[in-house]
Design a protein around this motif. Structure first.
Motif, PDB file in Angstrom:
ATOM      1  N   LYS A 169       4.130   6.597  19.208  1.00 38.64           N
ATOM      2  CA  LYS A 169       4.593   5.659  20.232  1.00 38.64           C
ATOM      3  C   LYS A 169       5.891   4.963  19.831  1.00 38.64           C
ATOM      4  CE  LYS A 169       2.725   1.783  22.950  1.00 38.64           C
ATOM      5  NZ  LYS A 169       1.595   0.841  23.089  1.00 38.64           N
ATOM      6  N   GLY A 170       6.288   5.120  18.577  1.00 40.18           N
ATOM      7  CA  GLY A 170       7.482   4.449  18.100  1.00 40.18           C
ATOM      8  C   GLY A 170       7.260   3.002  17.735  1.00 40.18           C
ATOM      9  N   ALA A 171       5.987   2.609  17.574  1.00 40.88           N
ATOM     10  CA  ALA A 171       5.663   1.226  17.241  1.00 40.88           C
ATOM     11  C   ALA A 171       5.597   0.990  15.737  1.00 40.88           C
ATOM     12  CB  ALA A 171       4.324   0.837  17.875  1.00 40.88           C
ATOM     13  N   LEU A 172       5.550   2.058  14.950  1.00 39.29           N
ATOM     14  CA  LEU A 172       5.522   1.965  13.494  1.00 39.29           C
ATOM     15  C   LEU A 172       6.519   2.945  12.906  1.00 39.29           C
ATOM     16  CD1 LEU A 172       1.765   1.859  12.314  1.00 39.29           C
ATOM     17  CD2 LEU A 172       3.428   0.004  12.226  1.00 39.29           C
ATOM     18  N   SER A 173       7.135   2.549  11.797  1.00 35.88           N
ATOM     19  CA  SER A 173       7.964   3.468  11.025  1.00 35.88           C
ATOM     20  C   SER A 173       7.238   3.794   9.728  1.00 35.88           C
ATOM     21  CB  SER A 173       9.316   2.843  10.702  1.00 35.88           C
ATOM     22  OG  SER A 173       9.161   1.781   9.777  1.00 35.88           O
ATOM     23  N   PHE A 174       7.439   4.999   9.227  1.00 37.05           N
ATOM     24  CA  PHE A 174       6.775   5.386   7.983  1.00 37.05           C
ATOM     25  C   PHE A 174       7.272   4.557   6.809  1.00 37.05           C
ATOM     26  CE2 PHE A 174       6.107   9.265  10.523  1.00 37.05           C
ATOM     27  CZ  PHE A 174       4.741   9.373  10.380  1.00 37.05           C
ATOM     28  N   ALA A 175       8.507   4.124   6.851  1.00 36.49           N
ATOM     29  CA  ALA A 175       9.051   3.312   5.758  1.00 36.49           C
ATOM     30  C   ALA A 175       8.280   2.010   5.598  1.00 36.49           C
ATOM     31  CB  ALA A 175      10.527   3.015   6.008  1.00 36.49           C
ATOM     32  N   LYS A 176       7.737   1.510   6.692  1.00 35.46           N
ATOM     33  CA  LYS A 176       6.944   0.275   6.642  1.00 35.46           C
ATOM     34  C   LYS A 176       5.455   0.569   6.545  1.00 35.46           C
ATOM     35  CE  LYS A 176       6.207  -4.124   9.022  1.00 35.46           C
ATOM     36  NZ  LYS A 176       4.742  -4.105   8.892  1.00 35.46           N
ATOM     37  N   SER A 177       4.979   1.532   7.319  1.00 41.15           N
ATOM     38  CA  SER A 177       3.533   1.725   7.423  1.00 41.15           C
ATOM     39  C   SER A 177       2.914   2.318   6.164  1.00 41.15           C
ATOM     40  CB  SER A 177       3.210   2.633   8.617  1.00 41.15           C
ATOM     41  OG  SER A 177       3.702   3.948   8.413  1.00 41.15           O
ATOM     42  N   ILE A 178       3.629   3.201   5.485  1.00 41.31           N
ATOM     43  CA  ILE A 178       3.077   3.812   4.268  1.00 41.31           C
ATOM     44  C   ILE A 178       2.856   2.761   3.182  1.00 41.31           C
ATOM     45  CG2 ILE A 178       3.530   5.443   2.400  1.00 41.31           C
ATOM     46  CD1 ILE A 178       2.717   6.870   4.922  1.00 41.31           C
ATOM     47  N   PRO A 179       3.867   1.946   2.820  1.00 38.18           N
ATOM     48  CA  PRO A 179       3.625   0.909   1.806  1.00 38.18           C
ATOM     49  C   PRO A 179       2.554  -0.098   2.207  1.00 38.18           C
ATOM     50  CG  PRO A 179       5.974   1.253   2.084  1.00 38.18           C
ATOM     51  CD  PRO A 179       5.290   2.001   3.192  1.00 38.18           C
ATOM     52  N   ASP A 180       2.518  -0.468   3.490  1.00 36.29           N
ATOM     53  CA  ASP A 180       1.502  -1.421   3.953  1.00 36.29           C
ATOM     54  C   ASP A 180       0.101  -0.843   3.760  1.00 36.29           C
ATOM     55  OD1 ASP A 180       3.437  -3.205   4.643  1.00 36.29           O
ATOM     56  OD2 ASP A 180       3.276  -2.910   6.814  1.00 36.29           O
ATOM     57  N   LEU A 181      -0.063   0.422   4.114  1.00 29.71           N
ATOM     58  CA  LEU A 181      -1.367   1.054   3.987  1.00 29.71           C
ATOM     59  C   LEU A 181      -1.746   1.247   2.520  1.00 29.71           C
ATOM     60  CD1 LEU A 181      -3.273   1.858   6.247  1.00 29.71           C
ATOM     61  CD2 LEU A 181      -2.467   4.212   6.050  1.00 29.71           C
ATOM     62  N   GLN A 182      -0.771   1.571   1.695  1.00 30.14           N
ATOM     63  CA  GLN A 182      -1.037   1.711   0.257  1.00 30.14           C
ATOM     64  C   GLN A 182      -1.458   0.379  -0.356  1.00 30.14           C
ATOM     65  OE1 GLN A 182       2.823   3.400  -0.690  1.00 30.14           O
ATOM     66  NE2 GLN A 182       1.860   5.322  -1.321  1.00 30.14           N
ATOM     67  N   HIS A 183      -0.878  -0.702   0.128  1.00 34.82           N
ATOM     68  CA  HIS A 183      -1.255  -2.025  -0.379  1.00 34.82           C
ATOM     69  C   HIS A 183      -2.706  -2.347  -0.031  1.00 34.82           C
ATOM     70  CE1 HIS A 183      -0.810  -6.233  -1.554  1.00 34.82           C
ATOM     71  NE2 HIS A 183      -1.317  -6.578  -0.384  1.00 34.82           N
ATOM     72  N   ARG A 184      -3.130  -1.920   1.163  1.00 32.97           N
ATOM     73  CA  ARG A 184      -4.497  -2.201   1.603  1.00 32.97           C
ATOM     74  C   ARG A 184      -5.511  -1.228   1.010  1.00 32.97           C
ATOM     75  NH1 ARG A 184      -4.722  -1.712   7.445  1.00 32.97           N
ATOM     76  NH2 ARG A 184      -2.528  -1.120   7.581  1.00 32.97           N
ATOM     77  N   HIS A 185      -5.049  -0.043   0.650  1.00 33.80           N
ATOM     78  CA  HIS A 185      -5.936   0.986   0.097  1.00 33.80           C
ATOM     79  C   HIS A 185      -5.319   1.589  -1.164  1.00 33.80           C
ATOM     80  CE1 HIS A 185      -8.341   0.955   3.821  1.00 33.80           C
ATOM     81  NE2 HIS A 185      -7.187   0.892   4.451  1.00 33.80           N
ATOM     82  N   PRO A 186      -5.192   0.784  -2.230  1.00 38.48           N
ATOM     83  CA  PRO A 186      -4.510   1.275  -3.442  1.00 38.48           C
ATOM     84  C   PRO A 186      -5.181   2.488  -4.065  1.00 38.48           C
ATOM     85  CG  PRO A 186      -5.653  -0.806  -3.870  1.00 38.48           C
ATOM     86  CD  PRO A 186      -5.671  -0.607  -2.393  1.00 38.48           C
ATOM     87  N   ASP A 187      -6.476   2.658  -3.892  1.00 40.76           N
ATOM     88  CA  ASP A 187      -7.167   3.816  -4.461  1.00 40.76           C
ATOM     89  C   ASP A 187      -6.758   5.127  -3.789  1.00 40.76           C
ATOM     90  OD1 ASP A 187      -8.462   2.071  -6.125  1.00 40.76           O
ATOM     91  OD2 ASP A 187     -10.349   2.081  -5.014  1.00 40.76           O
ATOM     92  N   HIS A 188      -6.131   5.030  -2.621  1.00 37.71           N
ATOM     93  CA  HIS A 188      -5.706   6.219  -1.894  1.00 37.71           C
ATOM     94  C   HIS A 188      -4.181   6.272  -1.734  1.00 37.71           C
ATOM     95  CE1 HIS A 188      -9.977   6.064  -0.669  1.00 37.71           C
ATOM     96  NE2 HIS A 188      -9.855   7.377  -0.570  1.00 37.71           N
ATOM     97  N   ALA A 189      -3.482   5.617  -2.652  1.00 38.24           N
ATOM     98  CA  ALA A 189      -2.025   5.508  -2.517  1.00 38.24           C
ATOM     99  C   ALA A 189      -1.351   6.875  -2.465  1.00 38.24           C
ATOM    100  CB  ALA A 189      -1.457   4.679  -3.662  1.00 38.24           C
ATOM    101  N   ASP A 190      -1.775   7.795  -3.314  1.00 38.83           N
ATOM    102  CA  ASP A 190      -1.129   9.114  -3.353  1.00 38.83           C
ATOM    103  C   ASP A 190      -1.418   9.903  -2.073  1.00 38.83           C
ATOM    104  OD1 ASP A 190      -0.129   8.538  -5.843  1.00 38.83           O
ATOM    105  OD2 ASP A 190      -1.653   9.695  -6.941  1.00 38.83           O
ATOM    106  N   GLN A 191      -2.647   9.824  -1.604  1.00 40.89           N
ATOM    107  CA  GLN A 191      -3.002  10.545  -0.383  1.00 40.89           C
ATOM    108  C   GLN A 191      -2.248   9.984   0.827  1.00 40.89           C
ATOM    109  OE1 GLN A 191      -5.168   9.302  -2.618  1.00 40.89           O
ATOM    110  NE2 GLN A 191      -7.029  10.560  -2.791  1.00 40.89           N
TER     111      GLN A 191
END
Length: 204
Positions: free
Chosen positions: A52-74
């Motif tokens: 939808k263009g509401a998220l960019s990977f540059a922002k969403s990937i680090p945010d998700l990694q912060h919330r799920h550090p055990d799955h950072a690589d995935q």
């Protein structure tokens, strides 16, 4: 027989075999763990927000990694290895598109829910995209199916009459919305069924 002037194709699931499992089966040894990851972490709505263009990977990937550090690589792999989610084109449907193009009896367009950031991978890979007179990409427009506004935009930009347009999509929600707006529709699940319908309408 219907009077069809235009065929409007969805891409993913109709002409392109895109599925994150094509990538994550290589990453997860346990299928259940993979399904948990794809339903709870990199889940469909999270992916939809990129389409939808509401998220960019540059922002969403680090945010998700912060919330799920055990799955950072995935999580990182979703962007770093995104092309591996594209298994390839769906040959039998592409052959239908090629037949329509060669006959030249209808106009051909595409309307796809696709991230603007990953769209260049598709353009580089799939030559059949050149068969379309125009393609509307959700991520570039900041609108996504089944929002009626993206159908209205498609009609305005490409000068389509919904009542003369056959819309093909694998999503029931998208099909329902298009039907409510006056489009002829084909809920796609099998290229053989689609070809049969095209033959009945004397398109191929």
């Amino acid at each position: 027989m219907r009077e069809i002037e235009t065929v409007l194709f969805d891409l993913g699931g109709v002409l392109v075999d895109w599925d994150p499992r094509h990538l994550y089966r290589k990453i997860f040894d346990d299928p259940a763990e993979m399904e948990h990851f794809l339903s709870e972490i990199c889940h469909p709505h999270w992916n939809f927000l990129h389409d939808k263009g509401a998220l960019s990977f540059a922002k969403s990937i680090p945010d998700l990694q912060h919330r799920h550090p055990d799955h950072a690589d995935q999580i990182a792999a979703w962007w770093d290895r995104w092309p591996e989610m594209l298994k390839g084109q769906i040959d039998r449907t592409v052959h239908i598109l090629e037949d329509l193009k060669s006959r030249g009896n209808v106009r051909l367009f595409a309307l796809t829910n696709w991230s603007a950031e990953t769209w260049p991978f598709a353009v580089e890979r799939f030559e059949f995209l050149n068969h379309f007179e125009g393609i509307l990409v959700s991520g570039e427009e900041k609108l996504a199916k089944p929002d009626p506004r993206i159908f209205e935009l498609t009609c305005a930009r490409f000068k389509l009459n919904p009542r003369e347009t056959l819309f093909i999509d694998d999503s029931e929600k998208n099909i329902q919305q298009a039907r409510e707006m006056g489009f002829m529709t084909h809920w796609f699940n099998d290229p053989v069924k689609l070809r049969r319908e095209m033959i009945e309408d004397r398109l191929v």
